[in-house]
Scaffold this motif. Structure first.
Motif, PDB file in Angstrom:
ATOM      1  N   TRP A 139       0.683  -1.232   0.042  1.00 14.25           N
ATOM      2  CA  TRP A 139      -0.026  -0.189  -0.125  1.00 14.25           C
ATOM      3  C   TRP A 139       0.856   1.138   0.055  1.00 14.25           C
ATOM      4  CZ3 TRP A 139      -5.129  -0.641  -1.050  1.00 14.25           C
ATOM      5  CH2 TRP A 139      -5.636  -1.769  -0.632  1.00 14.25           C
ATOM      6  N   VAL A 140       0.551   2.365  -0.896  1.00 11.71           N
ATOM      7  CA  VAL A 140       1.133   3.609  -0.667  1.00 11.71           C
ATOM      8  C   VAL A 140       0.250   4.192  -0.262  1.00 11.71           C
ATOM      9  CG1 VAL A 140       2.044   5.338  -2.331  1.00 11.71           C
ATOM     10  CG2 VAL A 140       2.601   2.949  -2.935  1.00 11.71           C
ATOM     11  N   VAL A 141       0.678   5.186   1.011  1.00 12.87           N
ATOM     12  CA  VAL A 141      -0.383   6.185   1.580  1.00 12.87           C
ATOM     13  C   VAL A 141      -0.164   7.412   0.960  1.00 12.87           C
ATOM     14  CG1 VAL A 141      -0.786   7.220   3.786  1.00 12.87           C
ATOM     15  CG2 VAL A 141      -0.106   4.761   3.783  1.00 12.87           C
ATOM     16  N   VAL A 142      -1.420   8.046   0.313  1.00 10.65           N
ATOM     17  CA  VAL A 142      -1.314   9.309  -0.216  1.00 10.65           C
ATOM     18  C   VAL A 142      -2.380  10.434   0.580  1.00 10.65           C
ATOM     19  CG1 VAL A 142      -2.109  10.627  -2.417  1.00 10.65           C
ATOM     20  CG2 VAL A 142      -1.188   8.343  -2.404  1.00 10.65           C
ATOM     21  N   PRO A 143      -1.838  11.346   1.089  1.00  8.29           N
ATOM     22  CA  PRO A 143      -2.779  12.240   1.842  1.00  8.29           C
ATOM     23  C   PRO A 143      -3.464  12.834   1.041  1.00  8.29           C
ATOM     24  CG  PRO A 143      -0.310  13.304   1.877  1.00  8.29           C
ATOM     25  CD  PRO A 143      -0.595  11.684   1.024  1.00  8.29           C
ATOM     26  N   VAL A 144      -4.671  13.431   1.451  1.00  7.81           N
ATOM     27  CA  VAL A 144      -5.643  14.389   0.685  1.00  7.81           C
ATOM     28  C   VAL A 144      -5.019  15.932   0.944  1.00  7.81           C
ATOM     29  CG1 VAL A 144      -7.946  15.562   1.025  1.00  7.81           C
ATOM     30  CG2 VAL A 144      -7.929  13.009   1.097  1.00  7.81           C
ATOM     31  N   GLU A 176       3.147  12.203  -1.781  1.00  8.25           N
ATOM     32  CA  GLU A 176       2.113  13.232  -1.949  1.00  8.25           C
ATOM     33  C   GLU A 176       1.796  13.365  -3.162  1.00  8.25           C
ATOM     34  OE1 GLU A 176       3.430  16.586   0.337  1.00  8.25           O
ATOM     35  OE2 GLU A 176       3.703  15.489   2.251  1.00  8.25           O
ATOM     36  N   ALA A 177       1.046  12.545  -3.719  1.00  6.54           N
ATOM     37  CA  ALA A 177       0.495  12.474  -5.163  1.00  6.54           C
ATOM     38  C   ALA A 177      -0.436  13.526  -5.679  1.00  6.54           C
ATOM     39  CB  ALA A 177       0.229  11.091  -5.513  1.00  6.54           C
ATOM     40  N   LEU A 178      -1.193  14.039  -4.785  1.00  6.89           N
ATOM     41  CA  LEU A 178      -2.254  14.952  -5.337  1.00  6.89           C
ATOM     42  C   LEU A 178      -2.061  16.342  -5.001  1.00  6.89           C
ATOM     43  CD1 LEU A 178      -5.160  12.680  -4.249  1.00  6.89           C
ATOM     44  CD2 LEU A 178      -4.568  13.079  -6.623  1.00  6.89           C
ATOM     45  N   ALA A 179      -2.587  17.053  -5.908  1.00  4.84           N
ATOM     46  CA  ALA A 179      -2.587  18.844  -5.742  1.00  4.84           C
ATOM     47  C   ALA A 179      -4.117  19.165  -5.435  1.00  4.84           C
ATOM     48  CB  ALA A 179      -1.708  19.536  -6.680  1.00  4.84           C
ATOM     49  N   ARG A 180      -4.250  20.126  -4.857  1.00  3.54           N
ATOM     50  CA  ARG A 180      -5.467  20.741  -4.757  1.00  3.54           C
ATOM     51  C   ARG A 180      -5.458  22.055  -5.664  1.00  3.54           C
ATOM     52  NH1 ARG A 180      -9.805  19.615  -0.447  1.00  3.54           N
ATOM     53  NH2 ARG A 180     -11.692  20.797  -1.275  1.00  3.54           N
ATOM     54  N   ALA A 202     -11.326  19.874  -8.635  1.00  3.97           N
ATOM     55  CA  ALA A 202     -10.682  20.538  -7.643  1.00  3.97           C
ATOM     56  C   ALA A 202      -9.338  19.719  -7.228  1.00  3.97           C
ATOM     57  CB  ALA A 202     -11.347  20.666  -6.182  1.00  3.97           C
ATOM     58  N   PHE A 203      -8.977  18.751  -7.856  1.00  2.00           N
ATOM     59  CA  PHE A 203      -7.973  17.972  -7.608  1.00  2.00           C
ATOM     60  C   PHE A 203      -6.927  17.348  -9.076  1.00  2.00           C
ATOM     61  CE2 PHE A 203     -10.739  17.353  -4.194  1.00  2.00           C
ATOM     62  CZ  PHE A 203      -9.816  17.636  -2.969  1.00  2.00           C
ATOM     63  N   ALA A 204      -5.763  17.322  -8.683  1.00  2.00           N
ATOM     64  CA  ALA A 204      -5.049  16.987  -9.869  1.00  2.00           C
ATOM     65  C   ALA A 204      -3.847  16.138  -9.457  1.00  2.00           C
ATOM     66  CB  ALA A 204      -4.635  17.891 -10.741  1.00  2.00           C
ATOM     67  N   LEU A 205      -3.446  15.108 -10.356  1.00  2.00           N
ATOM     68  CA  LEU A 205      -2.199  14.456 -10.077  1.00  2.00           C
ATOM     69  C   LEU A 205      -0.950  15.384  -9.923  1.00  2.00           C
ATOM     70  CD1 LEU A 205      -1.686  11.415  -9.407  1.00  2.00           C
ATOM     71  CD2 LEU A 205      -0.995  11.241 -11.777  1.00  2.00           C
ATOM     72  N   ASP A 206      -0.115  15.159  -9.042  1.00  2.00           N
ATOM     73  CA  ASP A 206       1.124  15.897  -9.019  1.00  2.00           C
ATOM     74  C   ASP A 206       1.820  15.369 -10.393  1.00  2.00           C
ATOM     75  OD1 ASP A 206       3.718  17.164  -7.119  1.00  2.00           O
ATOM     76  OD2 ASP A 206       4.201  15.986  -9.020  1.00  2.00           O
ATOM     77  N   PRO A 207       2.326  16.338 -11.449  1.00  2.00           N
ATOM     78  CA  PRO A 207       2.740  15.825 -12.742  1.00  2.00           C
ATOM     79  C   PRO A 207       4.179  15.372 -12.740  1.00  2.00           C
ATOM     80  CG  PRO A 207       2.845  18.368 -12.624  1.00  2.00           C
ATOM     81  CD  PRO A 207       2.334  17.817 -11.140  1.00  2.00           C
ATOM     82  N   SER A 208       4.996  15.368 -11.602  1.00  2.00           N
ATOM     83  CA  SER A 208       6.475  14.760 -11.558  1.00  2.00           C
ATOM     84  C   SER A 208       6.404  13.164 -11.833  1.00  2.00           C
ATOM     85  CB  SER A 208       6.936  15.167 -10.493  1.00  2.00           C
ATOM     86  OG  SER A 208       6.450  14.245  -9.280  1.00  2.00           O
ATOM     87  N   PRO A 209       7.371  12.934 -12.787  1.00  2.00           N
ATOM     88  CA  PRO A 209       7.480  11.547 -13.257  1.00  2.00           C
ATOM     89  C   PRO A 209       7.459  10.523 -12.119  1.00  2.00           C
ATOM     90  CG  PRO A 209       9.243  12.859 -14.361  1.00  2.00           C
ATOM     91  CD  PRO A 209       8.476  13.792 -13.474  1.00  2.00           C
ATOM     92  N   ARG A 238     -10.722   9.247  -7.703  1.00  2.00           N
ATOM     93  CA  ARG A 238     -11.151   9.092  -9.152  1.00  2.00           C
ATOM     94  C   ARG A 238      -9.757   9.684  -9.865  1.00  2.00           C
ATOM     95  NH1 ARG A 238     -16.387   8.158 -10.631  1.00  2.00           N
ATOM     96  NH2 ARG A 238     -17.757   8.035  -8.659  1.00  2.00           N
ATOM     97  N   VAL A 239      -9.151  10.626  -9.347  1.00  2.00           N
ATOM     98  CA  VAL A 239      -8.075  11.345 -10.103  1.00  2.00           C
ATOM     99  C   VAL A 239      -6.640  10.389  -9.859  1.00  2.00           C
ATOM    100  CG1 VAL A 239      -5.989  12.943  -9.683  1.00  2.00           C
ATOM    101  CG2 VAL A 239      -8.374  13.760  -9.605  1.00  2.00           C
TER     102      VAL A 239
END
Ligand SMILES: [Zn+2]
Ligand SMILES: [Zn+2]
Length: 257
Positions: A139-144, A176-180, A202-209, A238-239
């Motif tokens: 599991w990879v933990v991703v914070p809101v 920290e894969a998401l950006a608001r 309101a949310f997007a994936l962080d664009p870094s590879p 969903r993102v």
């Protein structure tokens, strides 16, 4: 002077210990829930006893406790017939009593010291058998995420502060894969449909590879402090799933509102 040099670290340790002891004497630790004096920072025994763990039976999708004798799958009325970006959501505790107070202080009064207590409480969500399968270590933990402006106002992202500690203590990945991307204000005043529309973009994936590599094909635990309507979690999931290629997304929170 060699003897004195040898003595120096011991003297420093003694001074540091005395200083800490003095600080503890002058400023005794206070319970995060009720401000009673405690031996070490955290919750007092009375507040710990007031915590209400989320126990079965609860909705298999959103974790809402349901009453009565239940056999087989459980889906609450709010979840039945609806599709979500996440597979299920699970919380450690109900957001009542001292826990509600602690989370409020964490969010709105810059009480960062509570994060270790919240990370410990969040571990209860990981007792769920669905998080303990063969893939438990993957599991990879991703914070809101918070919008940068909100994060500046608050001083930190409370979900990320707890998620990072939690991932470390459970030996899980953290990203920290998401950006608001949209500053969503006053969610509470909007009706449900407006709220969903407000959140969907309101949310997007962080664009870094690095982020893309980390999330693509991974089982993700989206982490937040509190699960309330699930709308934020749904939008984030969903993102992660549709843009990040996450294998699956589930939601874990300290508390359930
Ligand atoms: Zn207390
Ligand atoms: Zn439900």
């Amino acid at each position: 002077m060699p003897a004195a040099r040898k003595l120096l670290p011991a003297v420093r340790r003694f001074a540091a210990a005395t200083g800490e002891g003095l600080a503890a004497l002058l400023y005794p630790a206070r319970c995060f829930g009720c401000s009673a004096k405690v031996d070490s920072p955290g919750l007092c025994a009375a507040c710990e006893a007031e915590l209400r763990p989320v126990r079965p039976p609860f909705c298999d999708t959103c974790g809402e406790p349901v009453s009565g004798e239940i056999y087989g799958d459980v889906r609450c009325t709010n979840c039945s017939g609806r599709e979500f970006g996440y597979g299920f959501a699970i919380a450690g505790y109900l957001a009542t009593g001292p826990l509600r107070q602690v989370i409020h202080d964490f969010k709105y009064h810059r009480r960062l010291a509570v994060r270790a207590t919240l990370a410990r409480l969040a571990e209860a969500a990981f007792d769920d058998p669905r998080l303990r399968g063969p893939e438990a270590a993957d599991w990879v933990v991703v914070p809101v995420p918070l919008h940068p402006r909100r994060q500046r106002e608050r001083g930190y992202n409370q979900a990320a502060e707890v998620a990072a500690l939690l991932a470390r203590s459970l030996g899980l990945g953290y990203c920290e894969a998401l950006a608001r991307t949209r500053y969503t204000s006053a969610q509470a005043r909007l009706v449900r449909d407006e709220r969903l529309a407000n959140l969907s973009e309101a949310f997007a994936l962080d664009p870094s590879p690095e982020v893309r590599t980390r999330i693509d094909g991974a089982p993700v635990v989206l982490f937040d402090d509190v699960f309330t309507t699930g709308a934020t979690a749904d939008a984030c999931a969903r993102v992660l799933r549709d843009h990040g290629g996450a294998e699956k997304v589930v939601v874990a929170t300290v508390a359930r509102g």
